[in-house]
Motif scaffolding. Structure first.
Motif, PDB file in Angstrom:
ATOM      1  N   ARG A 123     -16.561 -22.824  27.011  1.00  0.00           N
ATOM      2  CA  ARG A 123     -15.544 -22.571  28.039  1.00  0.00           C
ATOM      3  C   ARG A 123     -14.406 -23.592  27.931  1.00  0.00           C
ATOM      4  O   ARG A 123     -13.248 -23.247  28.132  1.00  0.00           O
ATOM      5  CB  ARG A 123     -16.179 -22.587  29.426  1.00  0.00           C
ATOM      6  N   LEU A 124     -14.738 -24.832  27.626  1.00  0.00           N
ATOM      7  CA  LEU A 124     -13.695 -25.843  27.415  1.00  0.00           C
ATOM      8  C   LEU A 124     -12.838 -25.489  26.201  1.00  0.00           C
ATOM      9  O   LEU A 124     -11.614 -25.637  26.236  1.00  0.00           O
ATOM     10  CB  LEU A 124     -14.328 -27.229  27.235  1.00  0.00           C
ATOM     11  N   ILE A 125     -13.479 -25.008  25.150  1.00  0.00           N
ATOM     12  CA  ILE A 125     -12.738 -24.593  23.953  1.00  0.00           C
ATOM     13  C   ILE A 125     -11.841 -23.401  24.284  1.00  0.00           C
ATOM     14  O   ILE A 125     -10.672 -23.364  23.884  1.00  0.00           O
ATOM     15  CB  ILE A 125     -13.706 -24.268  22.799  1.00  0.00           C
ATOM     16  N   ALA A 126     -12.365 -22.438  25.037  1.00  0.00           N
ATOM     17  CA  ALA A 126     -11.558 -21.270  25.429  1.00  0.00           C
ATOM     18  C   ALA A 126     -10.375 -21.692  26.288  1.00  0.00           C
ATOM     19  O   ALA A 126      -9.267 -21.176  26.126  1.00  0.00           O
ATOM     20  CB  ALA A 126     -12.425 -20.254  26.176  1.00  0.00           C
ATOM     21  N   ALA A 127     -10.583 -22.633  27.190  1.00  0.00           N
ATOM     22  CA  ALA A 127      -9.488 -23.115  28.046  1.00  0.00           C
ATOM     23  C   ALA A 127      -8.417 -23.812  27.210  1.00  0.00           C
ATOM     24  O   ALA A 127      -7.216 -23.589  27.409  1.00  0.00           O
ATOM     25  CB  ALA A 127     -10.034 -24.058  29.120  1.00  0.00           C
ATOM     26  N   ALA A 128      -8.845 -24.630  26.262  1.00  0.00           N
ATOM     27  CA  ALA A 128      -7.881 -25.317  25.399  1.00  0.00           C
ATOM     28  C   ALA A 128      -7.112 -24.315  24.546  1.00  0.00           C
ATOM     29  O   ALA A 128      -5.894 -24.440  24.379  1.00  0.00           O
ATOM     30  CB  ALA A 128      -8.600 -26.340  24.519  1.00  0.00           C
ATOM     31  N   ALA A 129      -7.800 -23.323  24.017  1.00  0.00           N
ATOM     32  CA  ALA A 129      -7.135 -22.289  23.207  1.00  0.00           C
ATOM     33  C   ALA A 129      -6.132 -21.508  24.053  1.00  0.00           C
ATOM     34  O   ALA A 129      -5.031 -21.187  23.587  1.00  0.00           O
ATOM     35  CB  ALA A 129      -8.165 -21.355  22.594  1.00  0.00           C
ATOM     36  N   GLY A 130      -6.488 -21.212  25.299  1.00  0.00           N
ATOM     37  CA  GLY A 130      -5.577 -20.502  26.195  1.00  0.00           C
ATOM     38  C   GLY A 130      -4.330 -21.319  26.502  1.00  0.00           C
ATOM     39  O   GLY A 130      -3.219 -20.781  26.519  1.00  0.00           O
ATOM     40  N   ARG A 131      -4.528 -22.619  26.736  1.00  0.00           N
ATOM     41  CA  ARG A 131      -3.372 -23.497  26.984  1.00  0.00           C
ATOM     42  C   ARG A 131      -2.477 -23.569  25.756  1.00  0.00           C
ATOM     43  O   ARG A 131      -1.250 -23.506  25.861  1.00  0.00           O
ATOM     44  CB  ARG A 131      -3.834 -24.898  27.393  1.00  0.00           C
ATOM     45  N   LEU A 132      -3.075 -23.670  24.584  1.00  0.00           N
ATOM     46  CA  LEU A 132      -2.295 -23.718  23.346  1.00  0.00           C
ATOM     47  C   LEU A 132      -1.524 -22.420  23.129  1.00  0.00           C
ATOM     48  O   LEU A 132      -0.344 -22.448  22.772  1.00  0.00           O
ATOM     49  CB  LEU A 132      -3.227 -23.981  22.154  1.00  0.00           C
ATOM     50  N   LYS A 133      -2.158 -21.304  23.394  1.00  0.00           N
ATOM     51  CA  LYS A 133      -1.490 -20.000  23.247  1.00  0.00           C
ATOM     52  C   LYS A 133      -0.314 -19.883  24.218  1.00  0.00           C
ATOM     53  O   LYS A 133       0.766 -19.449  23.836  1.00  0.00           O
ATOM     54  CB  LYS A 133      -2.491 -18.865  23.480  1.00  0.00           C
ATOM     55  N   ARG A 134      -0.522 -20.282  25.487  1.00  0.00           N
ATOM     56  CA  ARG A 134       0.563 -20.222  26.474  1.00  0.00           C
ATOM     57  C   ARG A 134       1.717 -21.139  26.074  1.00  0.00           C
ATOM     58  O   ARG A 134       2.874 -20.790  26.223  1.00  0.00           O
ATOM     59  CB  ARG A 134       0.048 -20.574  27.857  1.00  0.00           C
ATOM     60  N   ARG A 135       1.384 -22.298  25.561  1.00  0.00           N
ATOM     61  CA  ARG A 135       2.411 -23.247  25.142  1.00  0.00           C
ATOM     62  C   ARG A 135       3.242 -22.672  23.995  1.00  0.00           C
ATOM     63  O   ARG A 135       4.450 -22.815  23.974  1.00  0.00           O
ATOM     64  CB  ARG A 135       1.746 -24.558  24.706  1.00  0.00           C
ATOM     65  N   ARG A 136       2.572 -22.000  23.066  1.00  0.00           N
ATOM     66  CA  ARG A 136       3.294 -21.388  21.938  1.00  0.00           C
ATOM     67  C   ARG A 136       4.161 -20.237  22.399  1.00  0.00           C
ATOM     68  O   ARG A 136       5.239 -20.010  21.864  1.00  0.00           O
ATOM     69  CB  ARG A 136       2.319 -20.915  20.880  1.00  0.00           C
ATOM     70  N   LEU A 137       3.705 -19.485  23.398  1.00  0.00           N
ATOM     71  CA  LEU A 137       4.483 -18.372  23.911  1.00  0.00           C
ATOM     72  C   LEU A 137       5.738 -18.842  24.652  1.00  0.00           C
ATOM     73  O   LEU A 137       6.739 -18.129  24.700  1.00  0.00           O
ATOM     74  CB  LEU A 137       3.644 -17.484  24.835  1.00  0.00           C
ATOM     75  N   LEU A 138       5.669 -20.018  25.231  1.00  0.00           N
ATOM     76  CA  LEU A 138       6.805 -20.550  25.989  1.00  0.00           C
ATOM     77  C   LEU A 138       7.884 -21.143  25.089  1.00  0.00           C
ATOM     78  O   LEU A 138       8.975 -21.412  25.547  1.00  0.00           O
ATOM     79  CB  LEU A 138       6.329 -21.605  26.985  1.00  0.00           C
ATOM     80  N   ARG A 139       7.571 -21.332  23.832  1.00  0.00           N
ATOM     81  CA  ARG A 139       8.554 -21.925  22.918  1.00  0.00           C
ATOM     82  C   ARG A 139       9.628 -20.965  22.557  1.00  0.00           C
ATOM     83  O   ARG A 139       9.724 -19.881  22.495  1.00  0.00           O
ATOM     84  CB  ARG A 139       7.882 -22.414  21.649  1.00  0.00           C
TER      85      ARG A 139
END
Length: 139
Positions: A123-139
């Motif tokens: 779940r921690l890995i999934a949360a980190a992956a989700g944050r990374l994906k959102r960060r990339r989408l905001l670029r």
């Protein structure tokens, strides 16, 4: 009636998939915990032995999922992951005790640490992956 560009059905399907995958991941990791424990103690009857060891923990996880409605946000570390982790261990140990299986302090500690690592870890890995994906989408 939703249009073909309506994202609601896609979100619903994604949510259903997340619930199914999280439930399967929890079950697989609980079975892995039981298999590792059985192997570490060199016990025979591999399949039936793993299931005998795992069933109280699987039942504890299922009760936690249902009782705390984990399906609403199954990949969140808090409260879903913590609820599944502690429910799995507490209810699993209780079921082991009432069915005459061994419940000793070292096993409780190992179960807390191992299942915590497994059930919270992905779940921690999934949360980190989700944050990374959102960060990339905001670029």
């Amino acid at each position: 009636m939703p249009s073909s560009t309506d994202p609601a059905p896609v979100r619903a399907a994604t949510a259903r998939n997340a619930v199914l995958l999280a439930a399967l991941a929890d079950a697989a990791l609980i079975l892995t915990f039981a298999a590792i424990g059985r192997d570490a103690h060199q016990r025979g009857d591999v399949i039936s032995g793993v299931l005998l060891t795992a069933w109280p923990f699987l039942a504890g996880a299922a009760i936690a999922w249902l009782g705390l409605r984990v399906w609403r946000a199954p990949l969140r570390v808090w409260p879903a992951g913590v609820a599944v982790w502690l429910g799995t261990v507490a209810l699993g140990m209780g079921l082991r005790a009432v069915t005459g299986q061994t419940v000793v302090l070292p096993f409780v500690i190992v179960a807390l640490l191992s299942l915590g690592t497994f059930l919270l870890g992905y779940r921690l890995i999934a949360a980190a992956a989700g944050r990374l994906k959102r960060r990339r989408l905001l670029r």
